[in-house]
Design a protein around this motif. Structure first.
Motif, PDB file in Angstrom:
ATOM      1  N   PHE A   1       0.818  -1.207   0.000  1.00 26.25           N
ATOM      2  CA  PHE A   1       0.000   0.000   0.000  1.00 26.25           C
ATOM      3  C   PHE A   1       0.855   1.261   0.000  1.00 26.25           C
ATOM      4  N   ALA A   2       2.087   1.170   0.512  1.00 24.13           N
ATOM      5  CA  ALA A   2       3.007   2.306   0.364  1.00 24.13           C
ATOM      6  C   ALA A   2       3.272   2.555  -1.115  1.00 24.13           C
ATOM      7  N   GLY A   3       3.384   1.476  -1.897  1.00 21.02           N
ATOM      8  CA  GLY A   3       3.548   1.627  -3.332  1.00 21.02           C
ATOM      9  C   GLY A   3       2.371   2.325  -3.981  1.00 21.02           C
ATOM     10  N   VAL A   4       1.153   2.008  -3.517  1.00 14.48           N
ATOM     11  CA  VAL A   4      -0.037   2.677  -4.036  1.00 14.48           C
ATOM     12  C   VAL A   4       0.013   4.171  -3.742  1.00 14.48           C
ATOM     13  N   VAL A   5       0.427   4.526  -2.525  1.00 19.81           N
ATOM     14  CA  VAL A   5       0.511   5.945  -2.147  1.00 19.81           C
ATOM     15  C   VAL A   5       1.529   6.668  -3.016  1.00 19.81           C
ATOM     16  N   VAL A   6       2.670   6.016  -3.279  1.00 21.46           N
ATOM     17  CA  VAL A   6       3.698   6.630  -4.119  1.00 21.46           C
ATOM     18  C   VAL A   6       3.167   6.878  -5.524  1.00 21.46           C
ATOM     19  N   ILE A   7       2.480   5.877  -6.090  1.00 19.97           N
ATOM     20  CA  ILE A   7       1.946   6.019  -7.451  1.00 19.97           C
ATOM     21  C   ILE A   7       0.860   7.090  -7.499  1.00 19.97           C
ATOM     22  N   ALA A   8       0.023   7.149  -6.458  1.00 17.33           N
ATOM     23  CA  ALA A   8      -1.038   8.155  -6.427  1.00 17.33           C
ATOM     24  C   ALA A   8      -0.468   9.564  -6.348  1.00 17.33           C
ATOM     25  N   ASP A   9       0.741   9.689  -5.767  1.00 21.23           N
ATOM     26  CA  ASP A   9       1.429  10.988  -5.682  1.00 21.23           C
ATOM     27  C   ASP A   9       0.508  12.061  -5.104  1.00 21.23           C
ATOM     28  N   PRO A  10       0.092  11.889  -3.825  1.00 15.40           N
ATOM     29  CA  PRO A  10      -0.954  12.747  -3.268  1.00 15.40           C
ATOM     30  C   PRO A  10      -0.477  14.153  -2.890  1.00 15.40           C
ATOM     31  N   ASP A  11      -0.241  14.998  -3.903  1.00 21.28           N
ATOM     32  CA  ASP A  11       0.013  16.404  -3.631  1.00 21.28           C
ATOM     33  C   ASP A  11      -1.183  17.203  -4.132  1.00 21.28           C
ATOM     34  N   PRO A  12      -1.340  18.456  -3.690  1.00 21.83           N
ATOM     35  CA  PRO A  12      -2.541  19.223  -4.038  1.00 21.83           C
ATOM     36  C   PRO A  12      -2.818  19.315  -5.532  1.00 21.83           C
ATOM     37  N   SER A  13      -1.782  19.257  -6.362  1.00 21.56           N
ATOM     38  CA  SER A  13      -1.999  19.351  -7.808  1.00 21.56           C
ATOM     39  C   SER A  13      -2.365  18.021  -8.430  1.00 21.56           C
ATOM     40  N   ASN A  14      -2.393  16.950  -7.627  1.00 24.53           N
ATOM     41  CA  ASN A  14      -2.582  15.621  -8.195  1.00 24.53           C
ATOM     42  C   ASN A  14      -3.664  14.829  -7.466  1.00 24.53           C
ATOM     43  N   LEU A  15      -4.544  15.512  -6.759  1.00 22.05           N
ATOM     44  CA  LEU A  15      -5.567  14.821  -5.987  1.00 22.05           C
ATOM     45  C   LEU A  15      -6.858  14.598  -6.765  1.00 22.05           C
ATOM     46  N   GLY A  16      -6.892  14.975  -8.020  1.00 20.63           N
ATOM     47  CA  GLY A  16      -8.099  14.846  -8.821  1.00 20.63           C
ATOM     48  C   GLY A  16      -8.154  13.533  -9.563  1.00 20.63           C
ATOM     49  N   ASP A  17      -8.018  13.625 -10.897  1.00 24.71           N
ATOM     50  CA  ASP A  17      -8.217  12.456 -11.742  1.00 24.71           C
ATOM     51  C   ASP A  17      -7.251  11.320 -11.428  1.00 24.71           C
ATOM     52  N   SER A  18      -5.972  11.621 -11.187  1.00 28.18           N
ATOM     53  CA  SER A  18      -4.997  10.561 -10.948  1.00 28.18           C
ATOM     54  C   SER A  18      -5.339   9.761  -9.693  1.00 28.18           C
ATOM     55  N   ALA A  19      -5.665  10.466  -8.598  1.00 28.21           N
ATOM     56  CA  ALA A  19      -6.023   9.770  -7.366  1.00 28.21           C
ATOM     57  C   ALA A  19      -7.286   8.949  -7.538  1.00 28.21           C
TER      58      ALA A  19
END
Length: 310
Positions: free
Chosen positions: A133-151
């Protein structure tokens, strides 16, 4: 020589299922996700039932295990899994989705422990789940500019992996009497029905929104005939030859072919974030399955593991 043939079939299956992610990306350019998945399994079910009838094998489910295996496997492994997977690939590239599905062998032991009290949830299993699940978090890249479609895409593909793993756990103890070919045909038919129900229930997933271009039809043909009917048949041939542990490693070969196909055909880049997430997920699998992998490597090398002292 037989070992080389087996390795060749293994790589062929990884290539077929890896390029399936690229074919899904192609089809999603013109087709809504859930109708796309539904038609894929309509065609695959027709092909498999045709093969069943041509071979003269029994096609009628008869036992309780037949019905449970077909209904649970078809609804979760085919229907729910592919509905989430195709929906997720609207937001993330096929190579990313392939990496995320590497969580299936990681979370399966944890899910098994929930439904089977004789299975142990060890510290190694827990470490594997955490790393995965750490790998999932890394791929999701949860920064404010990336919390939309990618997440959103990562979440949908993660849900598809959990649905697949849950189906594997729930069907593991079942012993269907149906021949394998008939079992697969029924599972795909059940999955297609679930997907058609989802088309009616979900907004924005109407067949009216589909554009039946040559590329979309080609993607359906490949996914149904080659990756679906042919791929599953080859998978179970290999499963019989290699066993479940060695076959589970295919989840870590598929992303290589998925990324390569996406790069060559669609110009998709493999980012450092995706590669790092893949390393975390692979490490999680190795941690969770360390003992089993060690035993399997000894068997493969021709050694017989010594029995533990009483």
């Amino acid at each position: 020589m037989s070992r080389y043939r087996t390795a060749g079939k293994y790589l062929l299956l990884a290539a077929i299922w890896g390029t399936a992610f690229m074919a899904t990306d192609v089809g999603l350019a013109d087709l809504p996700a859930v109708p796309f998945a539904a038609v894929r399994f309509d065609v695959a079910a027709v092909l498999l039932f045709g093969a069943v009838l041509a071979s003269g094998t029994d096609v009628r489910p008869r036992t309780r295990d037949d019905y449970v295996y077909v209904l649970v496997g078809g609804a979760l492994m085919i229907g729910v899994h592919h509905a989430f997977l195709f929906a997720g690939q609207q937001y993330v590239a096929g190579g990313v989705a392939a990496v995320l599905l590497g969580l299936i062998p990681v979370v399966t032991p944890a899910l098994t422990r929930l439904v089977a009290t004789d299975e142990q949830f060890t510290a190694a299993t827990a470490l594997g789940v955490v790393l995965g699940f750490a790998g999932v978090v890394v791929i999701a890249d949860p920064d404010p500019s990336n919390l939309g479609d990618s997440a959103l895409g990562v979440g949908l593909v993660l849900a598809s992996a959990l649905a697949f793993a849950l189906a594997a756990v729930l069907t593991h103890s079942r012993d269907p009497s149906l021949p394998f070919l008939a079992t697969q045909a029924w599972m795909m038919a059940v999955g297609a029905v679930v997907l058609h129900v989802a088309v009616l229930a979900l907004p924005g997933q109407s067949f009216a929104a589909a554009t039946w271009t040559p590329s979309a039809l080609g993607a359906i043909a490949y996914l149904a005939a080659v990756a679906g009917a042919g791929g599953f048949l080859l998978y179970f041939v290999l499963l019989d030859e290699l066993g479940p542990i060695e076959m589970s490693f295919i989840e870590y070969v598929i992303p290589v072919f998925a990324a390569l196909a996406g790069w060559l055909v669609l110009g998709q880049e493999v980012t450092a974030t995706t590669a790092t997430g893949f390393v975390f997920i692979l490490a999680g699998f190795l941690a969770a399955k360390f003992r089993a992998i060690r035993t399997e490597l000894r068997r493969f090398a021709g050694e017989t593991p010594s029995r533990p002292a009483d």
